[in-house]
Design a protein around this motif. Structure first.
Motif, PDB file in Angstrom:
ATOM      1  N   LYS A 165      44.024  19.741  36.301  1.00 19.62           N
ATOM      2  CA  LYS A 165      45.040  20.527  37.004  1.00 19.62           C
ATOM      3  C   LYS A 165      44.658  22.015  37.026  1.00 19.62           C
ATOM      4  N   PRO A 166      43.776  22.416  37.968  1.00 22.06           N
ATOM      5  CA  PRO A 166      43.371  23.826  38.045  1.00 22.06           C
ATOM      6  C   PRO A 166      44.552  24.795  38.184  1.00 22.06           C
ATOM      7  N   ASP A 167      45.635  24.335  38.845  1.00 19.35           N
ATOM      8  CA  ASP A 167      46.794  25.232  39.016  1.00 19.35           C
ATOM      9  C   ASP A 167      47.439  25.574  37.674  1.00 19.35           C
ATOM     10  N   LEU A 168      47.443  24.617  36.749  1.00 26.70           N
ATOM     11  CA  LEU A 168      47.989  24.892  35.405  1.00 26.70           C
ATOM     12  C   LEU A 168      47.088  25.876  34.647  1.00 26.70           C
ATOM     13  N   GLY A 169      45.785  25.732  34.825  1.00 28.69           N
ATOM     14  CA  GLY A 169      44.842  26.661  34.189  1.00 28.69           C
ATOM     15  C   GLY A 169      45.015  28.071  34.733  1.00 28.69           C
ATOM     16  N   LYS A 170      45.233  28.162  36.048  1.00 30.05           N
ATOM     17  CA  LYS A 170      45.415  29.466  36.702  1.00 30.05           C
ATOM     18  C   LYS A 170      46.686  30.139  36.190  1.00 30.05           C
ATOM     19  N   ALA A 171      47.757  29.357  36.084  1.00 31.00           N
ATOM     20  CA  ALA A 171      49.039  29.907  35.614  1.00 31.00           C
ATOM     21  C   ALA A 171      48.935  30.377  34.156  1.00 31.00           C
ATOM     22  N   ALA A 172      48.269  29.568  33.323  1.00 27.14           N
ATOM     23  CA  ALA A 172      48.094  29.940  31.914  1.00 27.14           C
ATOM     24  C   ALA A 172      47.286  31.230  31.801  1.00 27.14           C
ATOM     25  N   ALA A 173      46.231  31.329  32.618  1.00 30.19           N
ATOM     26  CA  ALA A 173      45.374  32.524  32.595  1.00 30.19           C
ATOM     27  C   ALA A 173      46.149  33.756  33.044  1.00 30.19           C
ATOM     28  N   ALA A 174      46.971  33.599  34.085  1.00 24.46           N
ATOM     29  CA  ALA A 174      47.756  34.733  34.595  1.00 24.46           C
ATOM     30  C   ALA A 174      48.645  35.298  33.498  1.00 24.46           C
ATOM     31  N   LYS A 188      40.723  44.602  39.101  1.00 24.92           N
ATOM     32  CA  LYS A 188      40.936  44.450  37.647  1.00 24.92           C
ATOM     33  C   LYS A 188      39.812  43.589  37.077  1.00 24.92           C
ATOM     34  N   LYS A 189      39.062  44.151  36.142  1.00 32.04           N
ATOM     35  CA  LYS A 189      37.900  43.442  35.584  1.00 32.04           C
ATOM     36  C   LYS A 189      38.313  42.635  34.352  1.00 32.04           C
ATOM     37  N   VAL A 190      38.191  41.328  34.436  1.00 31.32           N
ATOM     38  CA  VAL A 190      38.425  40.463  33.271  1.00 31.32           C
ATOM     39  C   VAL A 190      37.276  39.466  33.176  1.00 31.32           C
ATOM     40  N   TRP A 191      37.143  38.868  32.009  1.00 27.15           N
ATOM     41  CA  TRP A 191      36.036  37.939  31.769  1.00 27.15           C
ATOM     42  C   TRP A 191      36.543  36.531  31.451  1.00 27.15           C
ATOM     43  N   VAL A 192      35.723  35.547  31.821  1.00 23.04           N
ATOM     44  CA  VAL A 192      35.950  34.157  31.410  1.00 23.04           C
ATOM     45  C   VAL A 192      34.686  33.670  30.708  1.00 23.04           C
ATOM     46  N   ILE A 193      34.864  32.904  29.649  1.00 21.83           N
ATOM     47  CA  ILE A 193      33.729  32.253  28.978  1.00 21.83           C
ATOM     48  C   ILE A 193      33.701  30.801  29.453  1.00 21.83           C
ATOM     49  N   GLY A 194      32.605  30.405  30.076  1.00 28.33           N
ATOM     50  CA  GLY A 194      32.489  29.048  30.615  1.00 28.33           C
ATOM     51  C   GLY A 194      32.385  28.005  29.519  1.00 28.33           C
ATOM     52  N   VAL A 195      32.508  26.741  29.919  1.00 27.77           N
ATOM     53  CA  VAL A 195      32.482  25.662  28.935  1.00 27.77           C
ATOM     54  C   VAL A 195      31.659  24.472  29.440  1.00 27.77           C
ATOM     55  N   GLY A 216      40.747  26.782  37.167  1.00 31.52           N
ATOM     56  CA  GLY A 216      41.835  27.677  37.562  1.00 31.52           C
ATOM     57  C   GLY A 216      41.780  29.022  36.854  1.00 31.52           C
ATOM     58  N   VAL A 217      41.236  29.017  35.627  1.00 32.53           N
ATOM     59  CA  VAL A 217      41.085  30.278  34.893  1.00 32.53           C
ATOM     60  C   VAL A 217      40.089  31.177  35.624  1.00 32.53           C
ATOM     61  N   PHE A 218      39.010  30.577  36.088  1.00 35.10           N
ATOM     62  CA  PHE A 218      38.017  31.332  36.870  1.00 35.10           C
ATOM     63  C   PHE A 218      38.629  31.837  38.180  1.00 35.10           C
ATOM     64  N   ASN A 219      39.429  30.995  38.835  1.00 36.76           N
ATOM     65  CA  ASN A 219      40.061  31.396  40.094  1.00 36.76           C
ATOM     66  C   ASN A 219      40.954  32.614  39.895  1.00 36.76           C
ATOM     67  N   GLU A 220      41.697  32.607  38.782  1.00 36.37           N
ATOM     68  CA  GLU A 220      42.582  33.741  38.477  1.00 36.37           C
ATOM     69  C   GLU A 220      41.769  35.010  38.224  1.00 36.37           C
ATOM     70  N   ALA A 221      40.674  34.874  37.479  1.00 39.89           N
ATOM     71  CA  ALA A 221      39.812  36.029  37.181  1.00 39.89           C
ATOM     72  C   ALA A 221      39.208  36.602  38.466  1.00 39.89           C
ATOM     73  N   LYS A 222      38.823  35.695  39.373  1.00 37.22           N
ATOM     74  CA  LYS A 222      38.232  36.122  40.655  1.00 37.22           C
ATOM     75  C   LYS A 222      39.253  36.923  41.483  1.00 37.22           C
ATOM     76  N   GLU A 223      40.485  36.430  41.497  1.00 35.99           N
ATOM     77  CA  GLU A 223      41.537  37.118  42.253  1.00 35.99           C
ATOM     78  C   GLU A 223      41.779  38.519  41.698  1.00 35.99           C
ATOM     79  N   ARG A 224      41.780  38.617  40.376  1.00 32.36           N
ATOM     80  CA  ARG A 224      42.010  39.923  39.745  1.00 32.36           C
ATOM     81  C   ARG A 224      40.865  40.884  40.056  1.00 32.36           C
ATOM     82  N   LEU A 225      39.662  40.332  40.072  1.00 36.58           N
ATOM     83  CA  LEU A 225      38.493  41.168  40.370  1.00 36.58           C
ATOM     84  C   LEU A 225      38.598  41.760  41.783  1.00 36.58           C
ATOM     85  N   LYS A 226      39.073  40.936  42.714  1.00 36.38           N
ATOM     86  CA  LYS A 226      39.239  41.404  44.103  1.00 36.38           C
ATOM     87  C   LYS A 226      40.209  42.577  44.183  1.00 36.38           C
TER      88      LYS A 226
END
Length: 297
Positions: A161-170, A203-210, A190-200
Motif C-alpha cells: 500500500k504505497p499510499d499508506l507509506g506516503k501518508a506515514a512519511a508526510a 524541501k530537501k529530505v532523505w530516504v534510506i532504501g531497503v 510511497g515514502v519515496f513519492n512523498e520525498a520527491k514531492e517535497r523536493l519539487k
C-alpha cells in the motif's frame, strides 16, 4: 517462485528474488517462472501449481508464506522447497534468513551522522520479527553515533500500500524529520513519492532504501543510501545447489555482514560524506569481529 502479496515488481524484496532467478536462467539455461499472490489465500495453490508441474525447486518469498510452505512440504515430501525470511523445519525445505539488524545498524550510523534536525523516521510494513530486526538495528546504529537523535516509528500494517507509506512519511516529515528508513516492501515506495514531492517544492529530505539499491529506481536526489539485502544472491546460490544435486533440505542459513548478505551499496558515496562512510566501515568491522552485538528484537 511464488511472491507474497507485494508482487514481483515491488521494487525491493520480491523483485530482488526474481532477479536472482533470472540470473540463474541466464547463467544455466534453467527454466524459471513466477506466480504473484494477490492475497494469502493464493499461497498454497500457487506453491502447489509448481510442485504439480514438477519444478526442481519451488521458492516461497517472505515470512508471510511460512505456514503455506510448511503445509505444501508436508503434503509433498518428495518436492523440494525453499523460503526466504522464515524458518520452516522440514527435511525438504531450505530456509534462508538474514541479519537485517546488522545492515540496518550501518544505515542508522549514516542517518545519525547525517541528520541536521535530530529527527529520523522508520516506516515499517507488517509488524513482525523480520521487520523488527530492521527497526531495532537502525535504532541502535543511530544511538551509537548520535544519542540526541529521536527516532519516530510507524507501522503501516501492509507491504502493498504505497499510499499508506506516503501518508506515514508526510506525518513524520511534517514533524521535522529529515531522513526516513522504510522497511515495508511496495508500501515503502510511497515514502519515496512523498520525498520527491517535497523536493519539487524546495524541501530537501532523505530516504534510506531497503532490500535493493533503491537509488537506481528512485534517484540520487532523494536516496541517501540503501540497506541492501542480497535476496538475489541467496536465491541464486540455493538454486544452483539444486542444479548441482546439493540441495540442503532441513537447513537454516542466516546471512549477515560477514557473508556479504546485508550492507550498504557502493553508490552510498554519492550522498554520504567520506568521514561518515569511514565510521560505517569501523562499525562494520566491529560487528563482524563480534565486538558489537547488534540487538535483533
Amino acid at each position: 517462485m511464488v511472491t507474497d502479496i507485494g508482487g514481483v515488481n515491488d521494487k525491493s524484496f520480491n523483485q530482488s528474488a526474481w532477479e536472482g532467478l533470472k540470473k540463474l536462467q541466464a547463467d544455466t539455461g534453467a527454466q524459471v517462472k513466477s506466480l504473484e499472490s494477490k492475497s494469502d489465500a493464493d499461497y498454497i495453490p500457487n506453491l502447489n501449481q509448481f510442485v504439480k508441474d514438477n519444478y526442481n525447486l519451488t521458492w516461497g518469498i517472505g515470512f508471510l508464506m511460512g505456514d503455506a510452505v510448511k503445509t505444501v512440504a508436508t503434503q509433498n515430501p518428495k518436492a523440494q522447497l525453499a523460503i526466504i525470511d522464515s524458518e520452516v523445519q522440514m527435511p525438504n525445505v531450505e530456509s534462508v534468513t538474514f541479519a537485517e539488524n546488522e545492515g540496518s545498524f550501518l544505515a542508522g550510523v549514516v542517518a545519525g551522522l547525517t541528520t541536521t534536525t535530530n529527527k529520523i523516521g522508520f516506516v515499517g510494513g507488517i509488524e513482525s520479527p523480520v521487520i523488527k530486526r530492521f527497526e531495532v538495528g537502525f535504532k541502535a546504529g543511530i544511538a551509537a553515533v548520535n544519542p540526541n537523535a529521536k527516532l519516530t516509528v510507524n507501522y503501516t500494517g501492509a507491504f502493498d500500500k504505497p499510499d499508506l507509506g506516503k501518508a506515514a512519511a508526510a506525518t513524520i516529515f511534517n514533524d521535522g524529520a529529515d531522513i526516513i528508513f522504510p522497511a515495508a516492501g511496495a508500501t515503502g515506495n510511497g515514502v519515496f513519492n512523498e520525498a520527491k514531492e517535497r523536493l519539487k517544492s524546495g524541501k530537501k529530505v532523505w530516504v534510506i532504501g531497503v532490500d535493493k539499491d533503491q537509488s537506481l529506481e528512485f534517484g540520487d536526489d532523494v536516496t541517501l543510501t540503501s540497506m541492501v539485502k542480497r535476496v538475489d544472491q541467496a536465491v541464486l546460490r540455493v538454486s544452483n545447489d539444486v542444479l548441482d544435486n546439493k540441495f540442503q533440505g532441513g537447513k537454516v542459513v542466516t546471512l549477515g555482514l560477514k557473508d556479504d548478505g546485508v550492507g550498504l551499496p557502493e553508490t552510498s558515496k554519492k550522498n554520504v560524506k567520506p568521514e561518515v562512510l569511514q565510521k560505517v566501515e569501523e562499525y562494520k568491522q566491529k560487528i563482524i569481529k563480534g565486538e558489537i552485538k547488534v540487538p535483533d528484537k
